[in-house]
Scaffold this motif. Sequence first.
Motif, PDB file in Angstrom:
ATOM      1  N   TYR B  36       0.842  -1.183   0.000  1.00 49.43           N
ATOM      2  CA  TYR B  36       0.000   0.000   0.000  1.00 49.43           C
ATOM      3  C   TYR B  36       0.886   1.244   0.000  1.00 49.43           C
ATOM      4  O   TYR B  36       1.994   1.229   0.523  1.00 49.43           O
ATOM      5  CB  TYR B  36      -0.911   0.047   1.227  1.00 49.43           C
ATOM      6  CG  TYR B  36      -2.156  -0.810   1.133  1.00 49.43           C
ATOM      7  CD1 TYR B  36      -2.097  -2.181   1.343  1.00 49.43           C
ATOM      8  CD2 TYR B  36      -3.390  -0.237   0.838  1.00 49.43           C
ATOM      9  CE1 TYR B  36      -3.242  -2.958   1.257  1.00 49.43           C
ATOM     10  CE2 TYR B  36      -4.537  -1.006   0.760  1.00 49.43           C
ATOM     11  CZ  TYR B  36      -4.456  -2.371   0.972  1.00 49.43           C
ATOM     12  OH  TYR B  36      -5.594  -3.138   0.886  1.00 49.43           O
ATOM     13  N   GLN B  38       0.813   5.469   0.952  1.00 56.22           N
ATOM     14  CA  GLN B  38       0.053   6.480   1.686  1.00 56.22           C
ATOM     15  C   GLN B  38       0.722   7.837   1.605  1.00 56.22           C
ATOM     16  O   GLN B  38       1.891   7.981   1.991  1.00 56.22           O
ATOM     17  CB  GLN B  38      -0.137   6.088   3.154  1.00 56.22           C
ATOM     18  CG  GLN B  38      -1.042   7.046   3.921  1.00 56.22           C
ATOM     19  CD  GLN B  38      -1.302   6.627   5.347  1.00 56.22           C
ATOM     20  OE1 GLN B  38      -0.513   5.926   5.960  1.00 56.22           O
ATOM     21  NE2 GLN B  38      -2.438   7.051   5.895  1.00 56.22           N
ATOM     22  N   SER B  41      -1.878  12.724   5.278  1.00 51.84           N
ATOM     23  CA  SER B  41      -3.295  13.066   5.524  1.00 51.84           C
ATOM     24  C   SER B  41      -4.246  12.413   4.527  1.00 51.84           C
ATOM     25  O   SER B  41      -5.319  12.959   4.239  1.00 51.84           O
ATOM     26  CB  SER B  41      -3.472  14.595   5.497  1.00 51.84           C
ATOM     27  OG  SER B  41      -2.736  15.180   6.543  1.00 51.84           O
ATOM     28  N   GLN B  42      -3.853  11.278   3.993  1.00 51.28           N
ATOM     29  CA  GLN B  42      -4.746  10.497   3.131  1.00 51.28           C
ATOM     30  C   GLN B  42      -4.739   9.061   3.601  1.00 51.28           C
ATOM     31  O   GLN B  42      -3.839   8.616   4.306  1.00 51.28           O
ATOM     32  CB  GLN B  42      -4.307  10.566   1.667  1.00 51.28           C
ATOM     33  CG  GLN B  42      -4.432  11.934   1.032  1.00 51.28           C
ATOM     34  CD  GLN B  42      -4.141  11.885  -0.458  1.00 51.28           C
ATOM     35  OE1 GLN B  42      -4.321  10.849  -1.107  1.00 51.28           O
ATOM     36  NE2 GLN B  42      -3.701  12.997  -1.016  1.00 51.28           N
ATOM     37  N   GLY B  43      -5.755   8.308   3.178  1.00 54.06           N
ATOM     38  CA  GLY B  43      -5.776   6.899   3.497  1.00 54.06           C
ATOM     39  C   GLY B  43      -4.824   6.125   2.594  1.00 54.06           C
ATOM     40  O   GLY B  43      -4.482   6.570   1.504  1.00 54.06           O
ATOM     41  N   PRO B  44      -4.371   4.949   3.041  1.00 57.08           N
ATOM     42  CA  PRO B  44      -3.514   4.118   2.198  1.00 57.08           C
ATOM     43  C   PRO B  44      -4.227   3.722   0.909  1.00 57.08           C
ATOM     44  O   PRO B  44      -5.458   3.596   0.871  1.00 57.08           O
ATOM     45  CB  PRO B  44      -3.249   2.893   3.081  1.00 57.08           C
ATOM     46  CG  PRO B  44      -3.477   3.360   4.477  1.00 57.08           C
ATOM     47  CD  PRO B  44      -4.578   4.359   4.373  1.00 57.08           C
ATOM     48  N   PHE B  46      -4.063   0.875  -2.270  1.00 57.93           N
ATOM     49  CA  PHE B  46      -3.547  -0.398  -2.759  1.00 57.93           C
ATOM     50  C   PHE B  46      -2.668  -0.160  -3.989  1.00 57.93           C
ATOM     51  O   PHE B  46      -3.047   0.566  -4.915  1.00 57.93           O
ATOM     52  CB  PHE B  46      -4.714  -1.315  -3.109  1.00 57.93           C
ATOM     53  CG  PHE B  46      -4.332  -2.599  -3.788  1.00 57.93           C
ATOM     54  CD1 PHE B  46      -4.249  -2.677  -5.170  1.00 57.93           C
ATOM     55  CD2 PHE B  46      -4.085  -3.735  -3.044  1.00 57.93           C
ATOM     56  CE1 PHE B  46      -3.922  -3.869  -5.801  1.00 57.93           C
ATOM     57  CE2 PHE B  46      -3.757  -4.931  -3.662  1.00 57.93           C
ATOM     58  CZ  PHE B  46      -3.681  -4.992  -5.042  1.00 57.93           C
ATOM     59  N   TYR B  87       3.856   0.607   2.511  1.00 57.37           N
ATOM     60  CA  TYR B  87       3.664  -0.459   3.485  1.00 57.37           C
ATOM     61  C   TYR B  87       3.645  -1.817   2.796  1.00 57.37           C
ATOM     62  O   TYR B  87       2.944  -1.996   1.793  1.00 57.37           O
ATOM     63  CB  TYR B  87       2.339  -0.290   4.233  1.00 57.37           C
ATOM     64  CG  TYR B  87       2.235   0.956   5.081  1.00 57.37           C
ATOM     65  CD1 TYR B  87       1.602   2.096   4.605  1.00 57.37           C
ATOM     66  CD2 TYR B  87       2.741   0.973   6.382  1.00 57.37           C
ATOM     67  CE1 TYR B  87       1.471   3.234   5.391  1.00 57.37           C
ATOM     68  CE2 TYR B  87       2.621   2.097   7.177  1.00 57.37           C
ATOM     69  CZ  TYR B  87       1.990   3.226   6.679  1.00 57.37           C
ATOM     70  OH  TYR B  87       1.872   4.340   7.466  1.00 57.37           O
ATOM     71  N   PRO B  97      -8.292  -8.496   8.875  1.00 53.62           N
ATOM     72  CA  PRO B  97      -7.776  -7.160   9.164  1.00 53.62           C
ATOM     73  C   PRO B  97      -6.360  -6.989   8.630  1.00 53.62           C
ATOM     74  O   PRO B  97      -5.546  -7.905   8.715  1.00 53.62           O
ATOM     75  CB  PRO B  97      -7.786  -7.108  10.694  1.00 53.62           C
ATOM     76  CG  PRO B  97      -8.748  -8.150  11.113  1.00 53.62           C
ATOM     77  CD  PRO B  97      -8.658  -9.223  10.093  1.00 53.62           C
ATOM     78  N   LEU B  98      -6.080  -5.816   8.101  1.00 49.68           N
ATOM     79  CA  LEU B  98      -4.740  -5.520   7.620  1.00 49.68           C
ATOM     80  C   LEU B  98      -3.853  -5.139   8.804  1.00 49.68           C
ATOM     81  O   LEU B  98      -4.256  -4.372   9.667  1.00 49.68           O
ATOM     82  CB  LEU B  98      -4.785  -4.380   6.605  1.00 49.68           C
ATOM     83  CG  LEU B  98      -5.625  -4.643   5.351  1.00 49.68           C
ATOM     84  CD1 LEU B  98      -5.592  -3.429   4.446  1.00 49.68           C
ATOM     85  CD2 LEU B  98      -5.115  -5.871   4.617  1.00 49.68           C
ATOM     86  N   PHE B 100      -0.552  -3.278   9.620  1.00 55.20           N
ATOM     87  CA  PHE B 100       0.451  -2.365   9.088  1.00 55.20           C
ATOM     88  C   PHE B 100       1.611  -2.234  10.055  1.00 55.20           C
ATOM     89  O   PHE B 100       1.417  -2.141  11.265  1.00 55.20           O
ATOM     90  CB  PHE B 100      -0.151  -0.975   8.874  1.00 55.20           C
ATOM     91  CG  PHE B 100      -1.138  -0.868   7.757  1.00 55.20           C
ATOM     92  CD1 PHE B 100      -2.477  -1.193   7.947  1.00 55.20           C
ATOM     93  CD2 PHE B 100      -0.748  -0.416   6.497  1.00 55.20           C
ATOM     94  CE1 PHE B 100      -3.398  -1.082   6.921  1.00 55.20           C
ATOM     95  CE2 PHE B 100      -1.655  -0.301   5.461  1.00 55.20           C
ATOM     96  CZ  PHE B 100      -2.988  -0.635   5.668  1.00 55.20           C
ATOM     97  N   GLY B 101       2.817  -2.200   9.503  1.00 55.64           N
ATOM     98  CA  GLY B 101       3.993  -1.816  10.276  1.00 55.64           C
ATOM     99  C   GLY B 101       4.170  -0.313  10.137  1.00 55.64           C
ATOM    100  O   GLY B 101       3.206   0.410   9.861  1.00 55.64           O
ATOM    101  N   LYS B 102       5.389   0.147  10.294  1.00 52.71           N
ATOM    102  CA  LYS B 102       5.648   1.589  10.170  1.00 52.71           C
ATOM    103  C   LYS B 102       5.900   2.001   8.728  1.00 52.71           C
ATOM    104  O   LYS B 102       5.926   3.178   8.409  1.00 52.71           O
ATOM    105  CB  LYS B 102       6.819   1.989  11.054  1.00 52.71           C
ATOM    106  CG  LYS B 102       6.521   1.907  12.537  1.00 52.71           C
ATOM    107  CD  LYS B 102       7.650   2.507  13.366  1.00 52.71           C
ATOM    108  CE  LYS B 102       7.276   2.505  14.833  1.00 52.71           C
ATOM    109  NZ  LYS B 102       8.325   3.136  15.668  1.00 52.71           N
ATOM    110  N   ARG B 105       9.403   5.202   4.369  1.00 50.17           N
ATOM    111  CA  ARG B 105       9.166   6.568   3.910  1.00 50.17           C
ATOM    112  C   ARG B 105      10.107   6.848   2.747  1.00 50.17           C
ATOM    113  O   ARG B 105      11.320   6.961   2.928  1.00 50.17           O
ATOM    114  CB  ARG B 105       9.407   7.562   5.034  1.00 50.17           C
ATOM    115  CG  ARG B 105       9.045   8.997   4.698  1.00 50.17           C
ATOM    116  CD  ARG B 105       9.112   9.871   5.945  1.00 50.17           C
ATOM    117  NE  ARG B 105       8.175   9.396   6.967  1.00 50.17           N
ATOM    118  CZ  ARG B 105       6.895   9.725   7.009  1.00 50.17           C
ATOM    119  NH1 ARG B 105       6.388  10.529   6.100  1.00 50.17           N
ATOM    120  NH2 ARG B 105       6.115   9.268   7.973  1.00 50.17           N
TER     121      ARG B 105
END
Lengths: 114, 110
Positions: B36, B38, B41-44, B46, B87, B97-98, B100-102, B105
């Motif tokens: 994913y 991201q 300020s937006q959603g991830p 795919f 991610y 459920p997904l 997510f790690g960190k 960047r």
Amino acid sequence: DAGVTQSPTHLIKTRGQQVTLRCSPKSGHDTVSWYQQALGQGPQFIFQYYEEEERQRGNFPDRFSGHQFPNYSSELNVNALLLGDSALYLCASSLVVPSNYEQYFGPGTRLTVT
Amino acid sequence: LAKTTQPISMDSYEGQEVNITCSHNNIATNDYITWYQQFPSQGPRFIIQGYKTKVTNEVASLFIPADRKSSTLSLPRVSLSDTAVYYCLVEPSGNTPLVFGKGTRLSVIA
């Protein structure tokens, strides 16, 4: 085709208050999941709704509750707000297709608790 | 216990190919590998998903070796607009459920 929409965009609340966030899934999707994303972290799963029932839940206290309506839209409620609840709250919708699973995320609601 | 490990950050110049590797030593037989993207300020969003070998779409390629213990997301000729957090997720198919790690960047520099 509208994607996932969330309201409001931003919200400021005081400790101890209650908040309701809303989500409309992508057209045709019947499953809604909610995630909390703290600054600098990845999203963390709160719970998932399908057929108006909570199907799965992450490691979040009972202060976090939700609801799904017959039109598949969903609400996230948080009671007795704490400063640590400040985060971006994301809604994701999906429709299970075997071997091709994808969740569509909304833009999120930024909640600030003061 | 983290299911995936990926670099915290990467820098790249515009026009270069970027490869982000993710380690998932404990991947299960029924797990898929999903990436994913991201923006702030937006959603991830795919990007790509695969089970084995190579998958390519209009955005990226995903390389998965035979042992499936790692995977590499390849972004061809990145631009400034590719600056985001990426991610890597390992999940079974279906409405799970997904986790997510960190993420990684990625900063693209002109």
